[in-house]
Design a protein around this motif. Structure first.
Motif, PDB file in Angstrom:
ATOM      1  N   MET A   1       0.848  -1.179   0.000  1.00  0.00           N
ATOM      2  CA  MET A   1       0.000   0.000   0.000  1.00  0.00           C
ATOM      3  C   MET A   1       0.891   1.239   0.000  1.00  0.00           C
ATOM      4  SD  MET A   1      -2.874   1.209   2.786  1.00  0.00           S
ATOM      5  CE  MET A   1      -3.967  -0.127   2.410  1.00  0.00           C
ATOM      6  N   ASP A   2       0.550   2.206  -0.827  1.00  0.00           N
ATOM      7  CA  ASP A   2       1.358   3.415  -0.862  1.00  0.00           C
ATOM      8  C   ASP A   2       0.983   4.351   0.297  1.00  0.00           C
ATOM      9  OD1 ASP A   2      -0.962   4.762  -1.647  1.00  0.00           O
ATOM     10  OD2 ASP A   2      -0.359   4.926  -3.725  1.00  0.00           O
ATOM     11  N   PHE A   3       1.825   5.328   0.512  1.00  0.00           N
ATOM     12  CA  PHE A   3       1.666   6.237   1.637  1.00  0.00           C
ATOM     13  C   PHE A   3       0.336   6.971   1.604  1.00  0.00           C
ATOM     14  CE2 PHE A   3       2.074  10.395   3.613  1.00  0.00           C
ATOM     15  CZ  PHE A   3       2.490  10.028   4.886  1.00  0.00           C
ATOM     16  N   GLN A   4      -0.043   7.474   0.431  1.00  0.00           N
ATOM     17  CA  GLN A   4      -1.278   8.244   0.319  1.00  0.00           C
ATOM     18  C   GLN A   4      -2.491   7.410   0.743  1.00  0.00           C
ATOM     19  OE1 GLN A   4       0.961   7.897  -2.195  1.00  0.00           O
ATOM     20  NE2 GLN A   4       1.008   9.697  -3.480  1.00  0.00           N
ATOM     21  N   LYS A   5      -2.571   6.181   0.244  1.00  0.00           N
ATOM     22  CA  LYS A   5      -3.700   5.316   0.587  1.00  0.00           C
ATOM     23  C   LYS A   5      -3.681   4.978   2.063  1.00  0.00           C
ATOM     24  CE  LYS A   5      -4.316   3.166  -3.895  1.00  0.00           C
ATOM     25  NZ  LYS A   5      -4.145   1.939  -4.681  1.00  0.00           N
ATOM     26  N   PHE A   6      -2.490   4.702   2.591  1.00  0.00           N
ATOM     27  CA  PHE A   6      -2.378   4.365   4.007  1.00  0.00           C
ATOM     28  C   PHE A   6      -2.909   5.504   4.872  1.00  0.00           C
ATOM     29  CE2 PHE A   6      -0.257   4.620   8.061  1.00  0.00           C
ATOM     30  CZ  PHE A   6      -0.548   3.378   8.590  1.00  0.00           C
TER      31      PHE A   6
ATOM     32  N   ALA B   1       5.906   0.780  14.711  1.00  0.00           N
ATOM     33  CA  ALA B   1       5.447   0.049  13.526  1.00  0.00           C
ATOM     34  C   ALA B   1       4.913   1.009  12.465  1.00  0.00           C
ATOM     35  CB  ALA B   1       4.374  -0.957  13.916  1.00  0.00           C
ATOM     36  N   TYR B   2       4.173   2.019  12.890  1.00  0.00           N
ATOM     37  CA  TYR B   2       3.659   3.003  11.937  1.00  0.00           C
ATOM     38  C   TYR B   2       4.793   3.796  11.298  1.00  0.00           C
ATOM     39  CZ  TYR B   2      -1.304   2.362  12.838  1.00  0.00           C
ATOM     40  OH  TYR B   2      -2.563   1.854  12.920  1.00  0.00           O
ATOM     41  N   ILE B   3       5.766   4.189  12.075  1.00  0.00           N
ATOM     42  CA  ILE B   3       6.898   4.946  11.516  1.00  0.00           C
ATOM     43  C   ILE B   3       7.590   4.117  10.448  1.00  0.00           C
ATOM     44  CG2 ILE B   3       9.176   5.918  12.012  1.00  0.00           C
ATOM     45  CD1 ILE B   3       7.998   6.671  14.818  1.00  0.00           C
ATOM     46  N   VAL B   4       7.922   2.877  10.780  1.00  0.00           N
ATOM     47  CA  VAL B   4       8.617   2.003   9.825  1.00  0.00           C
ATOM     48  C   VAL B   4       7.753   1.772   8.589  1.00  0.00           C
ATOM     49  CG1 VAL B   4       9.482  -0.348   9.469  1.00  0.00           C
ATOM     50  CG2 VAL B   4      10.063   0.894  11.560  1.00  0.00           C
ATOM     51  N   GLY B   5       6.485   1.446   8.803  1.00  0.00           N
ATOM     52  CA  GLY B   5       5.595   1.177   7.672  1.00  0.00           C
ATOM     53  C   GLY B   5       5.396   2.372   6.764  1.00  0.00           C
ATOM     54  N   MET B   6       5.244   3.550   7.371  1.00  0.00           N
ATOM     55  CA  MET B   6       5.015   4.754   6.570  1.00  0.00           C
ATOM     56  C   MET B   6       6.271   5.159   5.804  1.00  0.00           C
ATOM     57  SD  MET B   6       2.623   6.764   9.343  1.00  0.00           S
ATOM     58  CE  MET B   6       1.987   8.132   8.408  1.00  0.00           C
ATOM     59  N   VAL B   7       7.425   5.053   6.425  1.00  0.00           N
ATOM     60  CA  VAL B   7       8.678   5.375   5.726  1.00  0.00           C
ATOM     61  C   VAL B   7       8.914   4.372   4.607  1.00  0.00           C
ATOM     62  CG1 VAL B   7      11.188   5.496   5.965  1.00  0.00           C
ATOM     63  CG2 VAL B   7       9.728   6.635   7.639  1.00  0.00           C
ATOM     64  N   ARG B   8       8.642   3.102   4.864  1.00  0.00           N
ATOM     65  CA  ARG B   8       8.795   2.069   3.828  1.00  0.00           C
ATOM     66  C   ARG B   8       7.859   2.355   2.660  1.00  0.00           C
ATOM     67  NH1 ARG B   8       8.631  -3.508   6.193  1.00  0.00           N
ATOM     68  NH2 ARG B   8      10.808  -3.001   6.593  1.00  0.00           N
ATOM     69  N   ALA B   9       6.607   2.731   2.955  1.00  0.00           N
ATOM     70  CA  ALA B   9       5.652   3.052   1.896  1.00  0.00           C
ATOM     71  C   ALA B   9       6.123   4.224   1.055  1.00  0.00           C
ATOM     72  CB  ALA B   9       4.281   3.342   2.485  1.00  0.00           C
ATOM     73  N   LEU B  10       6.728   5.216   1.713  1.00  0.00           N
ATOM     74  CA  LEU B  10       7.276   6.356   0.976  1.00  0.00           C
ATOM     75  C   LEU B  10       8.421   5.921   0.084  1.00  0.00           C
ATOM     76  CD1 LEU B  10       7.372   9.265   3.552  1.00  0.00           C
ATOM     77  CD2 LEU B  10       6.085   9.182   1.433  1.00  0.00           C
ATOM     78  N   GLY B  11       9.293   5.057   0.604  1.00  0.00           N
ATOM     79  CA  GLY B  11      10.429   4.578  -0.174  1.00  0.00           C
ATOM     80  C   GLY B  11       9.994   3.801  -1.388  1.00  0.00           C
TER      81      GLY B  11
END
Length: 90
Positions: free
Chosen positions: A1-6, A75-85
């Motif tokens: 899932m991309d950052f925007q959708k998340f 978990a949110y920080i890691v997931g959101m940064v990963r989605a941005l990457g």
């Protein structure tokens, strides 16, 4: 899932408005809208502020303790940064 959708999905799921997010994080509604529409990419500092607030709201709804809230925030920080990457690679 991309950052925007998340971000959009979490705001809907948790009933968070742009105004609430702006008031609690200091991130303007205009910038929030730009992140969700994919017009701007948030900085890591901004992602941290978003993750911290979203985790707090979710932890509150789920009646999680402080240590579980910290894990959720991480978990949110890691997931959101990963989605941005991933978004920037594609």
């Amino acid at each position: 899932m991309d950052f925007q959708k998340f971000l959009s999905n979490k705001m809907s799921e948790l009933g968070i408005s742009y105004r609430q997010l702006e008031n609690k994080t200091g991130i303007s509604r205009g910038n929030l809208s730009s992140y969700i529409n994919g017009k701007k990419t948030p900085t890591v500092k901004t992602v941290y502020r978003l993750a911290k607030y979203i985790a707090a709201v979710e932890a509150n709804k789920e009646n999680l303790g402080e240590s579980d809230q910290q894990l959720l925030k991480s978990a949110y920080i890691v997931g959101m940064v990963r989605a941005l990457g991933e978004q920037n690679v594609n």
